[in-house]
Design a protein around this motif. Structure first.
Motif, mmCIF file in Angstrom:
data_model
loop_
_atom_site.group_PDB
_atom_site.id
_atom_site.type_symbol
_atom_site.label_atom_id
_atom_site.label_comp_id
_atom_site.label_asym_id
_atom_site.label_seq_id
_atom_site.Cartn_x
_atom_site.Cartn_y
_atom_site.Cartn_z
ATOM 1 N N THR A 128 0.835 -1.204 0.000
ATOM 2 C CA THR A 128 0.000 0.000 0.000
ATOM 3 C C THR A 128 0.869 1.253 0.000
ATOM 4 O O THR A 128 0.588 2.212 -0.728
ATOM 5 N N ASP A 171 3.873 1.471 -1.196
ATOM 6 C CA ASP A 171 4.444 1.566 -2.542
ATOM 7 C C ASP A 171 3.454 2.220 -3.505
ATOM 8 O O ASP A 171 3.821 3.076 -4.316
ATOM 9 N N GLY A 172 2.195 1.801 -3.418
ATOM 10 C CA GLY A 172 1.173 2.385 -4.281
ATOM 11 C C GLY A 172 0.953 3.861 -3.995
ATOM 12 O O GLY A 172 0.752 4.660 -4.919
ATOM 13 N N MET A 173 0.999 4.240 -2.719
ATOM 14 C CA MET A 173 0.836 5.654 -2.366
ATOM 15 C C MET A 173 2.013 6.489 -2.860
ATOM 16 O O MET A 173 1.840 7.648 -3.241
ATOM 17 N N ARG A 186 3.733 5.855 -5.551
ATOM 18 C CA ARG A 186 3.635 5.963 -7.010
ATOM 19 C C ARG A 186 2.499 6.875 -7.445
ATOM 20 O O ARG A 186 2.622 7.593 -8.438
ATOM 21 N N GLN A 187 1.374 6.800 -6.738
ATOM 22 C CA GLN A 187 0.203 7.602 -7.101
ATOM 23 C C GLN A 187 -0.366 8.271 -5.852
ATOM 24 O O GLN A 187 -1.292 7.753 -5.224
ATOM 25 N N PRO A 188 0.177 9.413 -5.476
ATOM 26 C CA PRO A 188 -0.291 10.077 -4.253
ATOM 27 C C PRO A 188 -1.768 10.475 -4.296
ATOM 28 O O PRO A 188 -2.420 10.550 -3.258
ATOM 29 N N GLU A 189 -2.310 10.693 -5.481
ATOM 30 C CA GLU A 189 -3.716 11.100 -5.573
ATOM 31 C C GLU A 189 -4.672 9.963 -5.206
ATOM 32 O O GLU A 189 -5.840 10.207 -4.910
ATOM 33 N N MET A 190 -4.193 8.732 -5.206
ATOM 34 C CA MET A 190 -5.027 7.578 -4.852
ATOM 35 C C MET A 190 -4.852 7.153 -3.394
ATOM 36 O O MET A 190 -5.362 6.113 -2.989
ATOM 37 N N SER A 191 -4.152 7.948 -2.604
ATOM 38 C CA SER A 191 -3.810 7.517 -1.249
ATOM 39 C C SER A 191 -5.044 7.279 -0.380
ATOM 40 O O SER A 191 -5.058 6.355 0.432
ATOM 41 N N GLN A 226 -8.106 6.211 -1.286
ATOM 42 C CA GLN A 226 -8.733 4.943 -1.654
ATOM 43 C C GLN A 226 -7.844 3.764 -1.263
ATOM 44 O O GLN A 226 -8.330 2.739 -0.783
#
Length: 70
Positions: A28, A30-32, A34-39, A41
């Motif tokens: 999670t 790692d995903g945040m 890469r894409q801070p705008e999806m943090s 969700q």
């Protein structure tokens, strides 16, 4: 003998949940990154996943108590 089996079952479930939580939280983050705008969700999905992972040790402890009392 039942107490030993109950202890082993609860211990292994706790170790498995710890590893699972670490993997979920790590991915999670790692995903945040890469894409801070999806943090938002991703965080909600992470909490749902962690809650489901934590159900395993709880069920394991209940089953361990049932085995121990036989």
């Amino acid at each position: 003998m039942g107490a030993i089996a109950a202890g082993i079952a609860a211990g292994l479930a706790a170790v498995g949940a710890g590893v699972g939580n670490g993997l979920v939280i790590g991915h999670t983050l790692d995903g945040m990154a890469r894409q801070p705008e999806m943090s938002g969700q991703l965080r909600g999905t992470m909490f749902l996943g962690v809650g489901l992972i934590e159900a395993l040790p709880i069920l394991s402890i209940v089953i361990a108590f049932l085995v121990m009392n036989k």
